[in-house]
Design a protein around this motif. Structure first.
Motif, short mmCIF file in Angstrom:
data_model
loop_
_atom_site.label_atom_id
_atom_site.label_comp_id
_atom_site.label_asym_id
_atom_site.label_seq_id
_atom_site.Cartn_x
_atom_site.Cartn_y
_atom_site.Cartn_z
N PRO A 148 0.81 -1.24 0.00
CA PRO A 148 0.00 0.00 0.00
C PRO A 148 0.83 1.28 0.00
CG PRO A 148 -0.93 -1.60 1.51
CD PRO A 148 0.35 -2.19 1.05
N THR A 149 1.94 1.30 0.72
CA THR A 149 2.77 2.50 0.75
C THR A 149 3.42 2.75 -0.60
OG1 THR A 149 3.21 2.21 3.11
CG2 THR A 149 4.75 3.61 1.88
N VAL A 150 3.88 1.68 -1.24
CA VAL A 150 4.48 1.82 -2.57
C VAL A 150 3.43 2.26 -3.57
CG1 VAL A 150 5.67 0.60 -4.44
CG2 VAL A 150 6.28 0.13 -2.05
N VAL A 151 2.27 1.64 -3.54
CA VAL A 151 1.19 2.00 -4.46
C VAL A 151 0.81 3.47 -4.30
CG1 VAL A 151 -1.25 1.61 -5.01
CG2 VAL A 151 0.28 -0.34 -4.62
N LYS A 152 0.79 3.95 -3.07
CA LYS A 152 0.38 5.32 -2.80
C LYS A 152 1.40 6.35 -3.28
CE LYS A 152 -1.18 8.36 0.97
NZ LYS A 152 -1.50 8.44 2.42
N HIS A 153 2.67 6.03 -3.18
CA HIS A 153 3.69 7.04 -3.41
C HIS A 153 4.58 6.82 -4.64
CE1 HIS A 153 2.71 8.90 0.40
NE2 HIS A 153 2.76 7.73 0.98
N ILE A 154 4.45 5.68 -5.30
CA ILE A 154 5.22 5.41 -6.52
C ILE A 154 4.24 5.14 -7.66
CG2 ILE A 154 6.90 3.93 -7.67
CD1 ILE A 154 8.18 5.56 -5.49
N ASP A 155 4.32 5.93 -8.71
CA ASP A 155 3.45 5.80 -9.88
C ASP A 155 4.20 4.99 -10.94
OD1 ASP A 155 1.87 6.03 -12.10
OD2 ASP A 155 1.90 8.23 -12.18
N PHE A 156 3.76 3.75 -11.16
CA PHE A 156 4.45 2.88 -12.10
C PHE A 156 4.08 3.16 -13.56
CE2 PHE A 156 5.67 0.67 -8.31
CZ PHE A 156 6.88 0.05 -8.65
N THR A 157 3.39 4.25 -13.82
CA THR A 157 3.23 4.70 -15.21
C THR A 157 4.30 5.72 -15.57
OG1 THR A 157 1.75 6.58 -14.72
CG2 THR A 157 0.74 4.39 -14.98
N GLN A 158 5.11 6.12 -14.59
CA GLN A 158 6.19 7.08 -14.79
C GLN A 158 7.52 6.45 -14.38
OE1 GLN A 158 5.63 10.07 -16.24
NE2 GLN A 158 3.47 9.42 -16.41
N PRO A 159 8.64 6.95 -14.92
CA PRO A 159 9.94 6.34 -14.61
C PRO A 159 10.22 6.24 -13.11
CG PRO A 159 10.16 7.85 -16.45
CD PRO A 159 8.76 8.03 -15.92
#
Length: 279
Positions: A148-159
């Motif tokens: 959940p923390t990664v999903v919230k703060h890292i956007d995997f549509t961007q580098p």
């Protein structure tokens, strides 16, 4: 970083740890001259020093390599998302500080499993709303990426800049580190970067072979694990990526900050790193 009061046992009261057993994170801290370690960790450090008196410098090389790579990615490559796997105890200068100096909108997530590291990091970052801690194991890519923390703060549509700073060397071949890295790489969007560090197996007959084998045995004797791999095996962990100059090289020689005044010590020569780009 402000040190807590008292001994590590005082600072870690109520957290899950066994001070009689060394941990990778605490041995690393001891090698860096930190205070977040116990006698069991210092005993491992002292054994490693008998193999290579400059093992502490080899450990510092890893930290400094990560900072130099981060400066490049944040300033030159324009990366604003940083995902660090296998975090150890915070040092005097940390990845998130480098990234945020380059761009105050950067987002940094540290991934760790060591309960003491997680608690220490959360306390340090309590007032930093751009940097976060995730309790997940780097061995399981989906667990990390879907946390959940990664999903919230890292956007995997961007580098994204993904750091695996020595993590794979703690995994046996049976755990398939090449496959684990492939799963991470597949999840990264185009334009992302992977920062990898690993110990190289110099092979029988090489002047550093005994150093590698003794180091591995000390780790095995203390249930820490330590796997040296060939250059080809390390490079296979970066399949599908373009490796940036100067390639897979000793950590101390990857874009150093100044000229080298002394020759590299044995373990400095065996610790390799690379930064790679996903087309």
């Amino acid at each position: 970083m402000t040190e807590g009061e008292g001994t590590p046992a005082d600072r870690w009261k109520g957290r899950r740890f066994d001070p009689s057993k060394p941990s990778i994170s605490r041995v690393y801290d001891a090698l860096l001259g930190g205070k977040e370690n116990f006698q069991a960790d210092r005993d491992v450090r002292d054994k490693l020093v008998t193999v290579d008196a400059d093992v502490g410098q080899a450990t510092r090389d890893l930290h400094e390599f990560l900072l130099r790579a981060t400066r490049f990615l944040a300033r030159e490559a324009g990366v604003t998302q940083f995902l660090m796997c296998g975090l150890n105890f915070p040092a005097k200068e940390n990845l998130h500080e480098v990234a945020l100096r380059a761009n105050r909108s950067s987002s940094v997530v540290y991934v760790a499993r060591d309960p003491a590291v997680l608690a220490h990091g959360r306390a340090l970052l309590a007032d930093n709303d751009q940097t976060h801690m995730a309790d997940a194991h780097y061995r399981f890519p989906r667990q990390v990426i879907e946390h959940p923390t990664v999903v919230k703060h890292i956007d995997f549509t961007q580098p994204v800049a993904l750091y695996q700073p020595g993590t794979m060397r703690y995994l046996s071949d049976e755990l398939n580190p090449i496959g684990i890295m492939a799963e991470y790489i597949e999840a990264l969007p185009s334009g992302s970067y992977v920062i990898l560090a690993h110990l190289v197996d110099p092979g029988p007959g090489h002047e550093l072979y005994e150093v590698a084998m003794q180091t591995r045995q000390i780790a095995a004797d203390n249930n820490l694990g330590q796997h040296f791999r060939t250059r080809d095996q390390i490079l296979a962990m970066l399949n599908g990526l373009d490796i940036l100059d100067p390639g897979l090289v000793p950590l101390a020689t990857w874009w150093p900050d100044g000229p080298r005044l002394n020759p590299l010590a044995p373990l400095q020569r065996l610790a390799l790193g690379a930064v790679a780009h996903k087309p």
